[in-house]
Design an enzyme around this catalytic site. Structure first.
Site, mmCIF file in Angstrom:
data_model
loop_
_atom_site.group_PDB
_atom_site.id
_atom_site.type_symbol
_atom_site.label_atom_id
_atom_site.label_comp_id
_atom_site.label_asym_id
_atom_site.label_seq_id
_atom_site.Cartn_x
_atom_site.Cartn_y
_atom_site.Cartn_z
ATOM 1 N N ASN A 62 6.093 12.460 -2.772
ATOM 2 C CA ASN A 62 4.727 12.409 -3.280
ATOM 3 C C ASN A 62 4.805 11.961 -4.730
ATOM 4 O O ASN A 62 5.113 12.742 -5.627
ATOM 5 C CB ASN A 62 4.072 13.789 -3.169
ATOM 6 C CG ASN A 62 2.663 13.805 -3.743
ATOM 7 O OD1 ASN A 62 2.136 12.765 -4.163
ATOM 8 N ND2 ASN A 62 2.053 14.967 -3.777
ATOM 9 N N ASN A 89 4.942 -0.252 -5.444
ATOM 10 C CA ASN A 89 3.950 -0.855 -4.562
ATOM 11 C C ASN A 89 2.978 0.159 -3.954
ATOM 12 O O ASN A 89 1.933 -0.220 -3.442
ATOM 13 C CB ASN A 89 4.678 -1.630 -3.449
ATOM 14 C CG ASN A 89 3.747 -2.170 -2.401
ATOM 15 O OD1 ASN A 89 2.923 -3.038 -2.674
ATOM 16 N ND2 ASN A 89 3.847 -1.637 -1.186
ATOM 17 N N TYR A 155 -10.193 2.565 -8.491
ATOM 18 C CA TYR A 155 -9.126 1.659 -8.064
ATOM 19 C C TYR A 155 -8.943 0.531 -9.073
ATOM 20 O O TYR A 155 -7.831 0.248 -9.523
ATOM 21 C CB TYR A 155 -9.446 1.090 -6.683
ATOM 22 C CG TYR A 155 -8.422 0.095 -6.181
ATOM 23 C CD1 TYR A 155 -7.258 0.526 -5.537
ATOM 24 C CD2 TYR A 155 -8.607 -1.277 -6.339
ATOM 25 C CE1 TYR A 155 -6.318 -0.374 -5.078
ATOM 26 C CE2 TYR A 155 -7.666 -2.182 -5.883
ATOM 27 C CZ TYR A 155 -6.526 -1.732 -5.253
ATOM 28 O OH TYR A 155 -5.591 -2.636 -4.812
ATOM 29 N N SER A 158 -7.420 1.786 -12.309
ATOM 30 C CA SER A 158 -6.001 2.135 -12.155
ATOM 31 C C SER A 158 -5.130 0.889 -12.148
ATOM 32 O O SER A 158 -4.036 0.878 -12.727
ATOM 33 C CB SER A 158 -5.779 2.939 -10.871
ATOM 34 O OG SER A 158 -5.905 2.140 -9.704
#
Length: 249
Positions: A62, A89, A155, A158
Site C-alpha cells: 500500500n 505508475n 486527480y 495530484s
C-alpha cells in the site's frame, strides 16, 4: 557517460497489474531486465508472474502507507537487490470536480497518486546515488496541463504535483548520474476507456484527438524504454507529452 552499458538492471514497476504496468513490465523483461512488480493485491501479482516471460518478483504494498513502503522496500533490497529503475505508475482516478470532491476523496487521491511516488522515490535514491546510475520515471497526465478535460480536481492536481516532484528530484539527483523524468499520457486504451465509456463517448473523444485514435499501452512502455536507455542520460527533468496532439507546449 557513467555506467552507460546496456547491462541488465533491476526495475520496480508500481501499478503492475494495470494495463500500463503490464505493458511496461513486459517491455523491461524483453530488454533483459529483472522486474519487481508492485501493486495492492498479492494474489493478482502471483497470477501475473506466471504470465510473464522473465525474472519477476511480486510484492504487494500500500504505497499510501509510509511504514509499509519502508517495510516492503527493505524486504526487496534484501531478497532481490537495489533498484536501478523505478517506474512510479500506480494511481487512482477521480472524476469529481471541486465542489463534489469530499475531503476524504481528496486525501485518498493525494495519498496514492502523489505521496506514494514520494515515499518510494526517496527509498531508491541512496542506492542509485551510490551506484552513480539510476532512472526514475513518473506517470503524470494530460490532466495536469489542462485542469482535467474529463478528469476531476483531485486527480488533475495530484498529477500536476507529480510534475513538480519530478523537477525537484531531477535537480537533486542530476549530479549523481540519476535521471528523473515524467510521461503525461492521455486516453490510453485501458479499461477506463474500453469499459467505463460508451461507444458514443469513445467516438466523441477520438474526434477530439488529432491523431484520431487512442494511445496503446505498449506505446507508453516504449517511452519508458527510451528513458531507461543509457543514451537518454542527458535528458532529465522532462515531461514527455503522449496525447496524440491534444496539446502542444
Amino acid at each position: 557517460m557513467q555506467n552507460s552499458t546496456n547491462e541488465p538492471k533491476i526495475a520496480l514497476v508500481t501499478g503492475a497489474s494495470g494495463s500500463l504496468g503490464k505493458a511496461t513490465t513486459k517491455a523491461l523483461l524483453a530488454g533483459g531486465h529483472s522486474v519487481v512488480m508492485m501493486d495492492l493485491n498479492q494474489d493478482i501479482l502471483n497470477k501475473l508472474q506466471k504470465e510473464m516471460d522473465g525474472r519477476t518478483y511480486p510484492y504487494a504494498c500500500n504505497l499510501s502507507d509510509p511504514d509499509e513502503v519502508e517495510k516492503v522496500y527493505s524486504l526487496i533490497e534484501k531478497e532481490v537487490g537495489q533498484i536501478d529503475i523505478l517506474v512510479n505508475n500506480a494511481g487512482i482516478l477521480s472524476n469529481n470536480k471541486a465542489e463534489a470532491t469530499t475531503p476524504e476523496e481528496w486525501q485518498k487521491v493525494m495519498a496514492v497518486n502523489l505521496n506514494g511516488v514520494f515515499y518510494l522515490s526517496r527509498k531508491v535514491m541512496p542506492g542509485m546515488k551510490k551506484k552513480g546510475w539510476g532512472r526514475i520515471i513518473n506517470t503524470s497526465s494530460l490532466a495536469a496541463k489542462t485542469g482535467g478535460i474529463t478528469a476531476g480536481t483531485a486527480y488533475s492536481t495530484s498529477k500536476g504535483a507529480i510534475m513538480s516532484l519530478t523537477f525537484s528530484l531531477a535537480a537533486e539527483l542530476a549530479s549523481y548520474g540519476v535521471t528523473v523524468n515524467g510521461i503525461a499520457p492521455a486516453y490510453v486504451r485501458t479499461p477506463m476507456v474500453t469499459k467505463q465509456l460508451t461507444e458514443e463517448q469513445r467516438q466523441e473523444l477520438i474526434a477530439k484527438i488529432p491523431v484520431k485514435r487512442f494511445c496503446e499501452p505498449e506505446e507508453f512502455a516504449h517511452v519508458v524504454m527510451f528513458l531507461v536507455d543509457p543514451l537518454a542520460g542527458f535528458i532529465t527533468g522532462e515531461i514527455i507529452d503522449q496525447n496524440g496532439g491534444l496539446i502542444f507546449d
